[in-house]
Each structure stands twice: as structure tokens, then as C-alpha cells.
Motif scaffolding. Structure first.
Motif, PDB file in Angstrom:
ATOM      1  N   ASP A  59      12.952  -8.912  -1.831  1.00 28.19           N
ATOM      2  CA  ASP A  59      12.832  -9.839  -2.967  1.00 28.19           C
ATOM      3  C   ASP A  59      11.405  -9.900  -3.516  1.00 28.19           C
ATOM      4  OD1 ASP A  59      15.511 -10.443  -2.821  1.00 28.19           O
ATOM      5  OD2 ASP A  59      15.234 -12.248  -1.626  1.00 28.19           O
ATOM      6  N   GLN A  60      10.401  -9.970  -2.640  1.00 28.30           N
ATOM      7  CA  GLN A  60       9.044 -10.100  -3.145  1.00 28.30           C
ATOM      8  C   GLN A  60       8.610  -8.847  -3.893  1.00 28.30           C
ATOM      9  OE1 GLN A  60       6.031 -11.778  -0.601  1.00 28.30           O
ATOM     10  NE2 GLN A  60       4.361 -10.813  -1.726  1.00 28.30           N
ATOM     11  N   SER A  61       8.944  -7.689  -3.376  1.00 30.69           N
ATOM     12  CA  SER A  61       8.603  -6.448  -4.087  1.00 30.69           C
ATOM     13  C   SER A  61       9.265  -6.422  -5.454  1.00 30.69           C
ATOM     14  CB  SER A  61       9.039  -5.234  -3.263  1.00 30.69           C
ATOM     15  OG  SER A  61       8.367  -5.179  -2.023  1.00 30.69           O
ATOM     16  N   VAL A 391      10.006   1.152  -1.879  1.00 29.90           N
ATOM     17  CA  VAL A 391       8.711   0.608  -2.286  1.00 29.90           C
ATOM     18  C   VAL A 391       8.566  -0.811  -1.747  1.00 29.90           C
ATOM     19  CG1 VAL A 391       7.241   0.019  -4.238  1.00 29.90           C
ATOM     20  CG2 VAL A 391       8.713   2.031  -4.360  1.00 29.90           C
ATOM     21  N   TRP A 392       7.431  -1.058  -1.097  1.00 22.65           N
ATOM     22  CA  TRP A 392       7.085  -2.392  -0.599  1.00 22.65           C
ATOM     23  C   TRP A 392       5.804  -2.834  -1.285  1.00 22.65           C
ATOM     24  CZ3 TRP A 392      10.055  -5.109   2.948  1.00 22.65           C
ATOM     25  CH2 TRP A 392      11.131  -4.396   3.495  1.00 22.65           C
ATOM     26  N   VAL A 393       5.836  -4.018  -1.893  1.00 25.89           N
ATOM     27  CA  VAL A 393       4.768  -4.453  -2.782  1.00 25.89           C
ATOM     28  C   VAL A 393       4.217  -5.797  -2.328  1.00 25.89           C
ATOM     29  CG1 VAL A 393       4.140  -4.902  -5.185  1.00 25.89           C
ATOM     30  CG2 VAL A 393       5.978  -3.277  -4.658  1.00 25.89           C
ATOM     31  N   SER A 394       2.905  -5.944  -2.466  1.00 30.01           N
ATOM     32  CA  SER A 394       2.244  -7.224  -2.225  1.00 30.01           C
ATOM     33  C   SER A 394       1.217  -7.435  -3.334  1.00 30.01           C
ATOM     34  CB  SER A 394       1.569  -7.244  -0.846  1.00 30.01           C
ATOM     35  OG  SER A 394       0.916  -8.467  -0.623  1.00 30.01           O
ATOM     36  N   ILE A 395       1.619  -8.141  -4.373  1.00 31.55           N
ATOM     37  CA  ILE A 395       0.737  -8.365  -5.525  1.00 31.55           C
ATOM     38  C   ILE A 395       0.522  -9.846  -5.781  1.00 31.55           C
ATOM     39  CG2 ILE A 395       0.527  -8.105  -8.037  1.00 31.55           C
ATOM     40  CD1 ILE A 395       1.854  -5.419  -7.855  1.00 31.55           C
ATOM     41  N   GLU A 396       1.572 -10.636  -5.746  1.00 30.93           N
ATOM     42  CA  GLU A 396       1.473 -12.036  -6.154  1.00 30.93           C
ATOM     43  C   GLU A 396       1.825 -12.976  -5.014  1.00 30.93           C
ATOM     44  OE1 GLU A 396       3.663 -12.768  -9.687  1.00 30.93           O
ATOM     45  OE2 GLU A 396       2.513 -11.370 -10.913  1.00 30.93           O
ATOM     46  N   PHE A 430       6.721   3.211   1.028  1.00 30.78           N
ATOM     47  CA  PHE A 430       5.546   3.401   0.176  1.00 30.78           C
ATOM     48  C   PHE A 430       5.013   2.017  -0.151  1.00 30.78           C
ATOM     49  CE2 PHE A 430       3.088   4.128  -3.591  1.00 30.78           C
ATOM     50  CZ  PHE A 430       2.608   5.425  -3.477  1.00 30.78           C
ATOM     51  N   PHE A 431       3.715   1.786   0.111  1.00 21.51           N
ATOM     52  CA  PHE A 431       3.143   0.446  -0.010  1.00 21.51           C
ATOM     53  C   PHE A 431       2.217   0.355  -1.221  1.00 21.51           C
ATOM     54  CE2 PHE A 431       4.093   1.123   4.487  1.00 21.51           C
ATOM     55  CZ  PHE A 431       4.909   0.026   4.726  1.00 21.51           C
ATOM     56  N   ILE A 432       2.380  -0.722  -1.977  1.00 20.94           N
ATOM     57  CA  ILE A 432       1.544  -1.011  -3.144  1.00 20.94           C
ATOM     58  C   ILE A 432       0.971  -2.403  -2.941  1.00 20.94           C
ATOM     59  CG2 ILE A 432       1.540  -1.412  -5.626  1.00 20.94           C
ATOM     60  CD1 ILE A 432       3.771   0.643  -5.869  1.00 20.94           C
ATOM     61  N   ILE A 433      -0.356  -2.487  -2.876  1.00 21.66           N
ATOM     62  CA  ILE A 433      -1.020  -3.745  -2.515  1.00 21.66           C
ATOM     63  C   ILE A 433      -2.145  -4.016  -3.520  1.00 21.66           C
ATOM     64  CG2 ILE A 433      -2.279  -4.981  -0.716  1.00 21.66           C
ATOM     65  CD1 ILE A 433      -0.974  -3.073   1.313  1.00 21.66           C
ATOM     66  N   VAL A 463      -1.099   2.646  -1.876  1.00 25.03           N
ATOM     67  CA  VAL A 463      -1.992   2.516  -3.025  1.00 25.03           C
ATOM     68  C   VAL A 463      -2.452   1.070  -3.061  1.00 25.03           C
ATOM     69  CG1 VAL A 463      -2.255   2.679  -5.522  1.00 25.03           C
ATOM     70  CG2 VAL A 463      -0.804   4.320  -4.323  1.00 25.03           C
ATOM     71  N   VAL A 464      -3.770   0.850  -2.952  1.00 26.09           N
ATOM     72  CA  VAL A 464      -4.293  -0.502  -2.855  1.00 26.09           C
ATOM     73  C   VAL A 464      -5.470  -0.654  -3.807  1.00 26.09           C
ATOM     74  CG1 VAL A 464      -5.781   0.132  -0.910  1.00 26.09           C
ATOM     75  CG2 VAL A 464      -5.207  -2.274  -1.273  1.00 26.09           C
ATOM     76  N   THR A 465      -5.580  -1.815  -4.422  1.00 29.70           N
ATOM     77  CA  THR A 465      -6.750  -2.146  -5.225  1.00 29.70           C
ATOM     78  C   THR A 465      -7.559  -3.210  -4.498  1.00 29.70           C
ATOM     79  OG1 THR A 465      -5.725  -3.954  -6.459  1.00 29.70           O
ATOM     80  CG2 THR A 465      -5.418  -1.726  -7.323  1.00 29.70           C
ATOM     81  N   SER A 466      -8.859  -3.194  -4.719  1.00 30.96           N
ATOM     82  CA  SER A 466      -9.705  -4.215  -4.098  1.00 30.96           C
ATOM     83  C   SER A 466     -11.039  -4.301  -4.823  1.00 30.96           C
ATOM     84  CB  SER A 466      -9.944  -3.893  -2.623  1.00 30.96           C
ATOM     85  OG  SER A 466     -10.752  -4.890  -2.020  1.00 30.96           O
ATOM     86  N   HIS A 467     -11.585  -5.520  -4.875  1.00 25.87           N
ATOM     87  CA  HIS A 467     -12.947  -5.728  -5.348  1.00 25.87           C
ATOM     88  C   HIS A 467     -13.946  -5.652  -4.199  1.00 25.87           C
ATOM     89  CE1 HIS A 467     -12.069  -6.659  -9.518  1.00 25.87           C
ATOM     90  NE2 HIS A 467     -11.091  -7.468  -9.131  1.00 25.87           N
ATOM     91  N   ASN A 468     -13.450  -5.612  -2.972  1.00 27.02           N
ATOM     92  CA  ASN A 468     -14.327  -5.452  -1.810  1.00 27.02           C
ATOM     93  C   ASN A 468     -14.649  -3.964  -1.641  1.00 27.02           C
ATOM     94  OD1 ASN A 468     -14.519  -8.191  -1.006  1.00 27.02           O
ATOM     95  ND2 ASN A 468     -12.496  -8.065  -0.058  1.00 27.02           N
TER      96      ASN A 468
END
Length: 568
Positions: A59-61, A391-396, A430-433, A463-468
Motif C-alpha cells: 500500500d505505501q509503495s 517495486v518497494w518505495v519509501s518517499i512519504e 527493487f527499492f526506491i527511497i 535508487v536513493v536520493t539524499s541531501h546528506n
């Protein structure tokens, strides 16, 4: 007869015919709007199978990728059953993959238009269905009728017998009146007890007959247009006719007003309700098969219609080596987004970029295209090579007062789920973060993020995005760093390495902050950048700090755009 008299008689005849039509004919159906059905009803067909299966998108993805918005874009002219089939495909993959992809490869746009246009009236009729019948077909919902209802046909004959005997033997009128009052009371009791069940059956029967009629019409199209699109329904024509005869009521049952009068006077449909429901339940396996085939066929038709107007689409090559290649990738959620290209081989990707440049949109574009490739065999790109992954997603991730859960707790719970999935599914996930662990302080955010991302990359692609940006140093063995930049003339491009210039303080200048606040923010930024953002290489696990001996894979960072609007 003079002309005025003829006109007067003709006008009265037309009014009488109109009254008769309104009283005894069924109301003319009309198409249901897109928002008529809830998301729960659209998801009903998908829930008929195991939603915890490894291939099922959670559901979250689903929410994080904004898939409801994507369904709205491709399903505006789809019936409920087609939306249900499309939803199920996107969440767990295609049942019969390759139909859409094969048709797009084998036919020109003009040929595809000629193939799908004859189905237009059939699809329009399907859109008139106002009720979801899948609970009765797939979820075991039952219309329970008491046994005594089968003997209701005796009541009108009993009343007729009493009146006949009264006439023959000159019984007192009170006998006939009493029998009539008893009969009226029985009719009222039956109406109170069984009316909701009868209405439920009528809605179910109407939906079934509409699906069966559509199955026959689509099957007949397959007789002249051979191929996989209509073929399954063509093979089932005889079975479809058998089911329609089994479900259909008597002739007068098909006229709403006449059937209501018959029920009021003789309780006719109440007497046959139990037998009708039993016939339906005996044919459930065949009815399910026909419903799914109609839904799958119209889902293909809807997507082909969408593909003809979508512009940039390509047939995706589904491969199992784990690599991902997108050339001129676009997000289907926007009409004017800029195409981007990326390649992933034996390393995961760490994306950085300035605030608001489009990192999250790029993540969603990758995720949606992976799901569309698995469901329909195509991608919104000029070239695509993708694995058939879940696809497993962690965005919001969000905090929750109701659950007494902070943002960091929500992020930890999601990270725990992703780690368990990686260990169980491996390369089939496949992970999207986006922005891992925002809810805690910078030091522990980096520490926790590095540990989790390293573990995920050891099992699957990420695939991950980060400001760190320090994560680029820590994760250099398993992640390839890329950053989004906006250039003159080319718009957005992806370049190797970490983001060289941040813009968080610059964005503050666009808002009405006092100059003293901006100066202080810039002063602290300069000090903190020297203190944190220029670290040495993080020591690898062997303690020697040695770099991997293999050369990193080549990553395509060639992006072109025909639009001046960047991906958002």
C-alpha cells in the motif's frame, strides 16, 4: 376527418405512447463518472488473491508512487471491470503478459485504431454498470433466502381458489374479504423481509447480464479480427450463451415496471429468488472466468487507446540480470516533463541535487515505469531494459498522532520492512527511497541511513536520493553517485559524482526573511560545510580503506529535451 383533428389524435397517441414507455420500459442507462466508484471497489478484484504475495506492490509503495493519479490518466474511459483489471496488473503483474506489447510492435497506429474502434459501443455499455458485482463473484458474498420463500407461489393460487369456491358455493363475502386481507398482509410481510435481498439480486443479475452481453459482443469481434486481443472471448462464445440463458429471468422480469406489478400482485420474483441464486452459485467458476476475460480484454483496449495518444512509448525488454536501462525516460504523470536517461548495472544509485530540481519526480518516474513494464510490457521511454521486479518505495513517511508515532519512528518501521523484503526477495525486489531518515539529527541520520542502504544494496538494486552528501563517501563501494543539474540550453542532465553546489540558503532569499536571518544562516552554513561536508574517505570494513579493484560500470548521463520545462 380534418387535418386539425388528425393532428390532435396523433398528438394524443404520442403522449399515450410516451406514458406507456415510461411506465413499462427500463430506464435508459447512462455512463458512470470516473469518481462513481471508490478506490476500495476498484481494488476488489485484486483483493480476491493473496495481497501478501511476494510480487504484490504494498500500500505505501502504491501511494508514494502516486499510482491513483496514473490510473486516472489512463482509465478515464474505462469501465469498472477494466479499471479493476488494470489495478490488479499494476499491483501484481500481468496474467497474460505481452498482448499490448505485441500489438504495438505488430501494428501501425492506423491499424490499432481500426482494431479497437469497433469495441467502442461495447465499452460504452460496460461503463453503464453502476454496481460492483465482484463481492458476489470473488469474495463469497451471498444472498441468503429462507426456504419458505420457495412456496410463495401457492399464495396467489390459494386466494384464487377461495374466491372461486365462494362464487360456486355462495359463501359469505366476508370469507373472500378475509382471504384477500390475509393475502395483502402476506405480501406486505414478504416485501419487508425479502425486498432488500431481491433488489440485491436484481443488481447482481443486471451486472452479470451486462458482462455476458459484452463478452458475446467482444467474442464476435474476434471472429473477424483474429488475434490475442479478442481470442479468449471468441473461444468462449458457446459458454457465454449458456450462462446468459441460465442467469436471465423470465421475459417480463426484464421490464422493471411489469416485474414490480407482478411482485405486488403475485410475489412472482420472491418465489423464484432462491432458485435463481442457486443457479448463479452453481455457475460461479464459469462466471468468474468470463468476468476476468472481459476485464482483461477491456484493460488492453484502454491501454492501447491511451498509448495512441501518449506519444513516447517503447516496448520494454524484460531481463533477469538486474540491470536497468532507460533512454529518454519520462514521467507519465506530466505531459511536459523533460526526458532523462540512466543506466544501472552492478551498483545501486545515489542521487543528489538541489532542492526542487526534480529528484522525487525522477524517482516516481522510475517506479511507475517499472510497474507499467511488468503490467503491459511497455515504458514511457525510447528504449528500456528492465527486470520483472516488485517495486518497494519509501518517499512519504509521515508522523501519526493517532498511532503515537513520530516521523523517525515511521521511517524506522518502513526501513525494517524494506530490510526484511530484501533478505527474502533478493534481486526480485527493487527499492526506491527518498531522503532516508529525515526525522532525526544529522549524525544519526547518516549512521542509520548508511547501515540500512548498505544492507539493501547487498541483496537488491536501490535508487536513493539524499541531501546528506557524506553518504557518497561511505557507500562508494556499492552505490554510484549521480547528481541532477540544470544547464543552459540542455535543461536537466545527470552528471557523475555528488552535488557540488547546494541551494538551501539561496532559496531562503526568495522568501521574506529579515536580512539578518539570511546572513546568519550563510555564516553557519560556511562554518558547517568546512566542518562536515569535506570529510576524508570513510574506512571500509576491512580497515584498510582500499577501494574495490573492479572498475565502475559506465553510466549513461546523456539527456536531451524537446521541452524547456524540466522534470518537476
Amino acid at each position: 376527418m380534418t387535418l386539425p383533428h388528425i393532428a390532435l389524435v396523433s398528438g394524443r397517441f404520442k403522449r399515450i405512447r410516451a406514458v406507456f414507455s415510461e411506465s413499462f420500459a427500463n430506464a435508459r442507462p447512462h455512463s458512470m463518472s470516473y469518481d462513481w466508484f471508490s478506490e476500495s471497489e476498484v481494488a476488489s478484484l485484486d483483493r480476491a488473491k493473496d495481497v501478501d504475495a511476494p510480487e504484490h506492490v504494498d500500500d505505501q509503495s502504491w501511494r508514494d508512487l502516486d499510482m491513483p493519479a496514473y490510473l486516472r490518466r489512463i482509465g478515464q474511459r474505462a469501465s469498472l471491470c477494466a479499471r479493476q483489471a488494470t489495478y490488479r496488473r499494476l499491483r501484481r503483474g500481468a496474467i497474460a503478459p505481452g498482448v499490448v506489447a505485441d500489438l504495438l510492435q505488430e501494428h501501425s497506429p492506423a491499424e490499432l485504431t481500426a482494431l479497437i474502434e469497433p469495441a467502442g459501443p461495447i465499452r460504452e455499455a460496460l461503463r453503464c454498470a453502476s454496481d460492483d458485482i465482484t463481492p458476489h463473484l470473488f469474495h463469497g458474498a451471498r444472498i441468503v433466502t429462507p426456504g419458505w420463500a420457495e412456496r410463495l407461489w401457492l399464495a396467489p393460487w390459494g386466494l384464487a381458489l377461495v374466491w372461486t369456491l365462494q362464487w360456486l358455493f355462495a359463501w359469505p363475502a366476508t370469507v373472500g374479504i378475509g382471504a384477500t386481507l390475509a393475502y395483502v398482509g402476506l405480501v406486505g410481510f414478504v416485501q419487508i423481509r425479502l425486498f432488500p435481498r431481491l433488489q440485491e439480486w436484481k443488481k447482481l443479475r443486471a451486472g452479470l447480464l451486462l458482462v455476458l452481453a459484452s463478452a458475446r459482443s467482444l467474442g464476435e469481434l474476434g471472429v473477424t479480427r483474429r488475434g490475442r486481443l479478442y481470442g479468449a472471448l471468441t473461444d468462449d462464445l458457446a459458454e457465454t450463451d449458456r450462462l446468459a440463458a441460465l442467469i436471465s429471468g423470465r421475459l417480463y422480469d426484464r421490464f422493471a415496471a411489469i416485474a414490480e406489478y407482478a411482485n405486488l400482485l403475485a410475489m412472482s420474483e420472491y418465489a423464484t429468488l432462491r432458485a435463481s441464486v442457486e443457479r448463479f452459485e452453481s455457475a460461479l467458476p464459469s462466471l468468474r472466468r468470463v468476468y476476468e476475460r472481459v476485464a482483461e480484454c477491456e484493460a488492453d483496449l484502454c491501454f492501447l487507446e491511451h498509448a495512441l495518444s501518449a506519444g513516447q512509448l517503447c516496448v520494454a525488454r524484460l531481463e533477469t540480470d538486474g540491470g536497468v536501462v532507460f533512454t529518454d525516460l519520462k514521467s507519465p504523470l506530466f505531459d511536459d516533463c523533460q526526458p532523462l536517461s540512466l543506466r544501472m548495472s552492478d551498483k545501486s544509485l545515489l542521487l543528489s541535487g538541489q532542492n526542487g530540481i526534480g529528484k522525487s519526480t525522477l524517482l516516481r518516474a522510475v517506479g511507475i515505469n517499472l510497474l507499467v513494464a511488468r503490467a503491459f510490457g511497455v515504458c514511457y521511454a525510447t528504449q528500456a531494459r528492465v527486470p520483472p521486479v516488485t517495486v518497494w518505495v519509501s518517499i512519504e513517511n509521515k508522523d501519526s498522532i493517532e498511532d503515537s508515532q513520530s516521523l523517525y519512528m515511521a521511517e524506522l518501521l518502513r526501513a525494517e520492512t524494506l530490510v526484511k523484503v530484501a533478505e527474502a526477495a533478493g534481486k526480485m525486489a527493487f527499492f526506491i527511497i527518498d531522503e532516508v531518515f529525515r526525522g532525526t539529527n544529522n549524525i544519526e541520520s547518516v549512521a542509520a541511513g548508511a547501515a540500512v542502504l548498505q544492507h539493501l544494496a547487498a541483496h537488491a538494486r536501490v535508487v536513493v536520493t539524499s541531501h546528506n552528501l557524506v553518504l557518497g563517501k561511505i557507500l562508494r563501494r556499492s552505490y554510484r553517485p549521480l547528481h541532477l543539474v540544470r544547464t543552459q540550453g540542455k535543461g536537466l542532465i545527470l552528471e557523475d559524482g555528488l552535488l557540488p553546489d547546494t541551494n538551501g540558503i539561496a532559496l531562503m532569499g526568495r522568501y521574506d526573511f529579515p536580512p539578518s536571518v539570511l546572513r546568519e544562516a550563510d555564516r553557519v552554513r560556511a562554518w558547517y560545510a568546512d566542518y562536515v561536508l569535506q570529510p576524508g574517505d570513510f574506512p571500509l570494513e576491512d580497515g584498510a580503506g582500499r577501494e574495490p579493484t573492479h572498475s565502475p560500470p559506465k553510466v549513461s548521463a546523456a539527456f536531451t529535451s524537446s521541452s524547456s520545462n524540466p522534470i518537476r
